[in-house]
Design an enzyme around this catalytic site. Structure first.
Site, short mmCIF file in Angstrom:
data_model
loop_
_atom_site.label_atom_id
_atom_site.label_comp_id
_atom_site.label_asym_id
_atom_site.label_seq_id
_atom_site.Cartn_x
_atom_site.Cartn_y
_atom_site.Cartn_z
CB VAL A 124 -0.96 0.00 1.21
CG1 VAL A 124 -1.73 1.33 1.28
CG2 VAL A 124 -1.94 -1.16 1.11
N PRO A 143 11.24 0.58 9.25
CG PRO A 143 10.99 -0.63 11.22
CD PRO A 143 10.21 0.19 10.24
N GLY A 190 10.94 -3.89 6.78
CA GLY A 190 9.54 -3.79 6.35
C GLY A 190 9.35 -3.23 4.96
CG ASP A 200 -8.57 -1.45 5.18
OD1 ASP A 200 -9.46 -1.23 4.33
OD2 ASP A 200 -8.49 -2.51 5.82
#
Length: 255
Positions: A34, A54, A57, A120
């Site tokens: 996303v 990080p 990720g 979301d």
């Protein structure tokens, strides 16, 4: 008697704008799929993007943006101090799988009056991302106001398939025509006439006409500006206008 035949108000929508963020700082929190889409949208709009996440990720696309230096990367989780930079972020986009942390980002942005989008979580979004069709300078956004992103994508594809393949080129040509017109009639007093004449050209010509318009056609159509006339593309090219044939039952059998 004053008319009351005005457009009907349809509440529940969004104010859809083309927000100019060129050269402005935007903070993206997260580095997954996303976030990658958010980052691409911001880079397409020439924004200055900082990603807080990080390294572990970052997905391959975001890692590529970092490696190529098109975004600034802060290799750690989000901290409130990330909102207190000088200048502060113009927009914040949060795309992390942590509802509590996401809500905290939203609250901190609200307290600083920084518009934010929490992925979301529609109630915690000052703005939504729609599904965008892009062809050069032509951008068409479809929004479902947070109700169904996949439906927005389906609608965008439906629209895209029905536009001429070179619709973006047509928009570029219109921009060139406007610039040429300014050089033909540069005086400030010509402003109102220029705007009205261009509006009439865009009303009379079809999208297909603009797709076909050459630079030679542009130069010729500009000769009609001084007498304040608006020719068709066929007139510009010296072609005869053809009237559609209408069957008047003057021969053959019919019932």
């Amino acid at each position: 008697m004053a008319t009351t035949n005005f457009p009907k108000i349809q509440g529940g929508g969004s104010l859809i704008l083309a927000w100019q963020v060129r050269g402005r700082p935007i903070l993206v929190i997260g580095g997954g799929d996303v976030a990658a889409g958010r980052i691409l949208n911001c880079l397409d709009a020439d924004a200055i993007v900082t990603v807080v996440c990080p390294s572990s990720g970052l997905n391959p696309e975001v890692a590529h943006r970092v490696a190529t230096g098109v975004v600034t990367h802060i290799d750690r989780p989000f901290e409130v101090a990330d909102l207190d930079t000088t200048p502060p972020p113009s927009l914040v986009m949060c795309a992390v799988d942590d509802p509590v942390a996401s809500s905290q980002v939203y609250k901190e942005c609200q307290s600083r009056r920084i518009p934010s989008n929490i992925a979301d979580v529609p109630p915690e979004c000052d703005f939504y991302f729609g599904s965008v069709y892009r062809d050069g300078p032509l951008q068409i956004m479809v929004s479902t106001n947070g109700n169904g992103p996949r439906m927005a994508a389906l609608t965008r594809r439906w629209i895209g398939k029905r536009l001429p393949k070179n619709a973006g080129r047509a928009i570029v040509r219109v921009g060139m025509l406007r610039k040429k017109l300014r050089s033909v009639a540069p005086a400030p007093t010509e402003g109102e006439k220029r705007m009205k004449w261009m509006t009439e050209v865009c009303t009379k010509w079809s999208l297909e006409d603009f797709c076909e318009m050459s630079e030679e056609d542009m130069d010729k159509v500009l000769t009609y500006y001084a007498p304040n006339e608006v020719p068709s593309l066929k007139e510009v090219r010296g072609e005869e206008e053809t009237e559609p044939e209408v069957f008047d039952y003057s021969f053959g059998w019919w019932i």
